[in-house]
Motif scaffolding. Structure first.
Motif, short mmCIF file in Angstrom:
data_model
loop_
_atom_site.label_atom_id
_atom_site.label_comp_id
_atom_site.label_asym_id
_atom_site.label_seq_id
_atom_site.Cartn_x
_atom_site.Cartn_y
_atom_site.Cartn_z
N ARG A 162 44.64 75.92 57.38
CA ARG A 162 44.64 75.78 58.41
C ARG A 162 45.29 76.35 59.62
O ARG A 162 44.66 76.50 61.38
N ALA A 163 46.59 77.45 58.62
CA ALA A 163 46.85 78.49 60.05
C ALA A 163 46.36 79.48 60.38
O ALA A 163 46.25 79.94 61.88
N MET A 164 44.98 79.35 59.70
CA MET A 164 43.61 80.47 60.16
C MET A 164 43.00 79.55 61.68
O MET A 164 43.04 79.52 62.97
N CYS A 165 42.42 78.14 61.72
CA CYS A 165 41.79 77.69 62.17
C CYS A 165 43.25 77.46 63.45
O CYS A 165 42.61 77.73 64.60
N ASP A 166 44.08 77.18 63.73
CA ASP A 166 44.74 77.06 64.43
C ASP A 166 45.34 78.31 65.43
O ASP A 166 44.94 78.24 66.43
N ALA A 167 45.08 79.79 65.01
CA ALA A 167 45.15 80.75 65.32
C ALA A 167 44.13 80.63 66.48
O ALA A 167 44.03 81.21 67.58
N VAL A 168 43.15 80.31 65.63
CA VAL A 168 41.75 80.63 66.07
C VAL A 168 41.05 80.25 67.03
O VAL A 168 41.03 80.25 68.63
N TYR A 212 36.11 84.16 68.00
CA TYR A 212 37.44 84.19 67.27
C TYR A 212 37.63 84.98 66.84
O TYR A 212 38.87 85.19 66.31
N ALA A 213 37.74 86.19 66.66
CA ALA A 213 38.34 87.65 65.70
C ALA A 213 39.17 87.85 67.59
O ALA A 213 40.49 88.20 67.46
N TYR A 214 38.67 87.85 68.52
CA TYR A 214 39.31 88.60 69.52
C TYR A 214 40.36 87.33 69.45
O TYR A 214 41.66 87.47 69.78
N ALA A 215 40.49 86.03 69.12
CA ALA A 215 41.61 84.84 69.57
C ALA A 215 42.49 84.48 68.42
O ALA A 215 43.54 84.92 69.04
N VAL A 216 42.33 85.28 67.25
CA VAL A 216 43.51 85.81 66.53
C VAL A 216 44.28 86.68 66.52
O VAL A 216 45.24 86.75 66.92
N SER A 217 43.18 88.11 66.78
CA SER A 217 43.91 89.46 67.36
C SER A 217 45.03 89.22 68.76
O SER A 217 45.65 90.05 68.94
N GLU A 218 44.37 88.40 69.86
CA GLU A 218 45.40 88.06 71.27
C GLU A 218 46.13 87.59 70.29
O GLU A 218 47.95 87.58 71.22
N GLU A 219 46.29 86.35 69.60
CA GLU A 219 47.74 85.63 68.91
C GLU A 219 48.52 86.14 68.65
O GLU A 219 49.26 86.70 68.91
N GLU A 223 52.56 88.07 69.34
CA GLU A 223 53.79 87.66 69.36
C GLU A 223 53.23 85.99 67.96
O GLU A 223 54.63 85.65 68.12
N ASN A 224 52.38 85.64 68.48
CA ASN A 224 52.35 84.24 67.79
C ASN A 224 52.29 84.37 66.36
O ASN A 224 52.17 85.26 66.00
N ILE A 225 52.32 83.05 65.59
CA ILE A 225 52.08 82.45 64.37
C ILE A 225 50.35 83.32 63.88
O ILE A 225 49.30 82.54 64.54
N VAL A 226 50.48 84.11 63.03
CA VAL A 226 48.89 84.16 61.75
C VAL A 226 49.28 84.22 60.40
O VAL A 226 49.62 84.60 60.13
N VAL A 227 48.27 84.99 60.21
CA VAL A 227 47.78 84.89 58.92
C VAL A 227 47.60 86.00 58.38
O VAL A 227 46.83 87.46 58.97
N THR A 228 48.13 87.07 57.37
CA THR A 228 48.50 88.61 57.27
C THR A 228 46.93 88.17 56.20
O THR A 228 46.81 87.34 55.26
N ALA A 229 45.60 88.90 56.45
CA ALA A 229 45.06 88.87 56.15
C ALA A 229 44.26 90.52 56.19
O ALA A 229 42.65 90.82 56.69
N GLY A 236 42.04 88.83 62.31
CA GLY A 236 41.36 87.84 63.12
C GLY A 236 39.76 88.19 62.43
O GLY A 236 38.62 87.49 62.62
N VAL A 237 39.65 89.54 61.55
CA VAL A 237 38.23 89.54 60.61
C VAL A 237 38.15 88.52 59.80
O VAL A 237 37.03 87.57 60.27
N LEU A 238 38.66 88.04 58.62
CA LEU A 238 38.64 86.97 57.94
C LEU A 238 38.53 85.32 58.54
O LEU A 238 37.52 85.05 58.06
N PRO A 239 39.59 84.99 59.81
CA PRO A 239 39.42 83.55 60.30
C PRO A 239 37.79 84.00 60.58
O PRO A 239 36.99 82.62 60.76
N ALA A 240 37.63 84.64 61.19
CA ALA A 240 36.57 84.87 62.60
C ALA A 240 35.05 84.64 61.86
O ALA A 240 34.40 83.83 61.84
N VAL A 241 35.28 85.20 60.44
CA VAL A 241 34.29 84.76 59.73
C VAL A 241 33.44 83.46 59.23
O VAL A 241 32.67 82.64 59.19
N PHE A 242 35.01 82.99 58.44
CA PHE A 242 34.88 81.95 58.07
C PHE A 242 34.76 80.59 59.01
O PHE A 242 34.89 79.57 58.59
#
Length: 398
Positions: A162-168, A212-219, A223-229, A236-242
């Motif tokens: 859910r946290a990954m999707c929110d970041a995307v 999607y990878a850019y989205a999470v990496s830019e978040e 300094e916003n909430i992301v998941v170490t992956a 950004g790699v894992l959330p983008a693919v899934f």
């Protein structure tokens, strides 16, 4: 090996080693000394050289309000490139002073103290032993993980996803300029919304995965909430693919969670036998590990066999060997954000190769991980997250 929970952590960007880890260390040290009236934290190594751009002091003060931050760029022969000295004082007298190491992925280790982050739940030492167990017991990697991780693990993975999707979803809606002074524009929204003339399926897939990878990496850079992956710099790699596989290919969440578990296991093997820290082994340890995790997880999502899963993960890491960590200005922006998108697409390519060629492979996943670690140790310090080499030195602001 420890639980997969040690791989995925939710926290503020932009760097798991430089913000999530120091913040966790500050919280733990503060709890040890509730009666202290002041704290002093000295940063060494990579934390000293790139801590300002990564927001290390801000992260520490979030956990230890009012702490004095000292930056020491001179001290050498450190036990770990990400070393901190935490000191608690009361009435001007030192109560305790101890070195703490931010070892990657938001994890920390206090010097000469047992690592109690997670108990050991995987007796296997590497992926080969894990796969041998699966063959002997006639079970899948997902079945092994479920048996080892126990109750509550599914709910934990659901929260991580859910946290990954929110970041995307935040990232593809946002625009503007990233903080830090490099004047880097957010690009995820452009990639997500802009289509090429007569865009085919392959181009569409690459564009969306990149968005999607850019989205999470830019978040993360914001300094916003992301998941170490497995790290913030490679988040950004894992959330983008899934996320692409769920939204565009229709894979249900239950299957995504299983794939996420397999990815986590691969990351766990890497952090156990090598490193996921850019300061210790360069960007191969961050982006390379993330690509390897995504490839192995995607192969599992496609229900490929154990050898195909291993081969996909091996291909993904092998072609990141030697990748340097050279963040311009000490910020997790150039070249970090773009690398997340490239690695996400490379993970898909690795799986496609593994489908057909797994029976011809010569090199095991474990050999590549050992190679990555040795390569990182041999790498010049200036190419290991110090901003002293590579693009960090060659690039000049216009």
């Amino acid at each position: 090996m420890k639980s997969i929970r040690s791989v995925y952590k939710i926290g503020h960007g932009p760097s798991s080693s430089h913000t999530v880890g120091p913040y966790n260390a500050a919280i733990r040290f503060g709890r040890r000394h509730p009666d202290a009236d002041s704290f002093r934290v000295t940063l060494y190594g990579s934390l000293a050289f790139t801590g300002a751009g990564h927001g290390t002091g801000k992260a520490i003060r979030s956990g230890l309000p009012g702490a004095e931050i000292i930056v020491d760029t001179e001290k050498k022969d450190l036990p770990h490139p990400n070393t901190m000295q935490f000191t608690a004082l009361k009435g001007g007298r030192e109560i305790e002073s101890i070195r703490v190491f931010s070892v990657g992925g938001g994890s920390v280790r206090f010097e000469n103290e047992p690592d109690d982050e997670e108990i050991e739940i995987y007796p296997e030492r590497n992926l080969s032993e894990i796969l041998n167990n699966c063959h002997a017991e006639n079970r899948t990697l997902t079945e092994l993980i479920r048996a080892r991780e126990g109750s509550g693990f599914r709910e934990y993975l659901s929260g991580i996803w859910r946290a990954m999707c929110d970041a995307v979803e935040r990232g593809i809606r946002a625009d503007g300029i990233l903080p830090g002074g490099l004047n880097v524009n957010r690009k995820a929204k452009i990639l997500f919304e802009k289509r090429c003339y007569n865009e085919g399926a392959d181009v569409s897939m690459n564009r969306l995965i990149s968005a999607y990878a850019y989205a999470v990496s830019e978040e993360n850079a914001s300094e916003n909430i992301v998941v170490t992956a497995p790290t913030c710099g490679s988040c950004g790699v894992l959330p983008a693919v899934f996320y692409y596989m769920q939204k565009e290919r229709g894979f249900p969440e239950e299957e995504i969670l299983d794939a996420l578990a397999v990815s986590g296991l691969i990351g766990n093997v890497i952090r156990t036998n090598a490193s996921i820290s850019g300061a210790e082994c360069g960007c191969q340890a961050e982006i390379g590990s993330a690509c390897s995790m995504a490839a192995g997880g995607l192969a599992a999502l496609y229900r490929l066999n154990l050898e195909q899963i291993e081969y996909a993960a091996e291909i993904a890491m092998e072609h990141h060997l030697g990748l340097t960590c050279d963040p311009v200005g000490g910020l997790v922006q150039i070249p970090c954000i773009e690398r997340n998108a490239v690695a996400a697409m490379r993970a898909v390519s690795a799986v496609n190769l593994s489908r057909f060629l797994y029976e011809t492979r010569k090199i095991s996943f474990d050999v590549v991980i050992d190679t990555m670690y040795q390569t990182g140790k041999d790498m010049s310090e200036k190419y290991r997250e110090t901003s002293h080499g590579g693009l960090a030195q060659m690039y000049r602001l216009p």
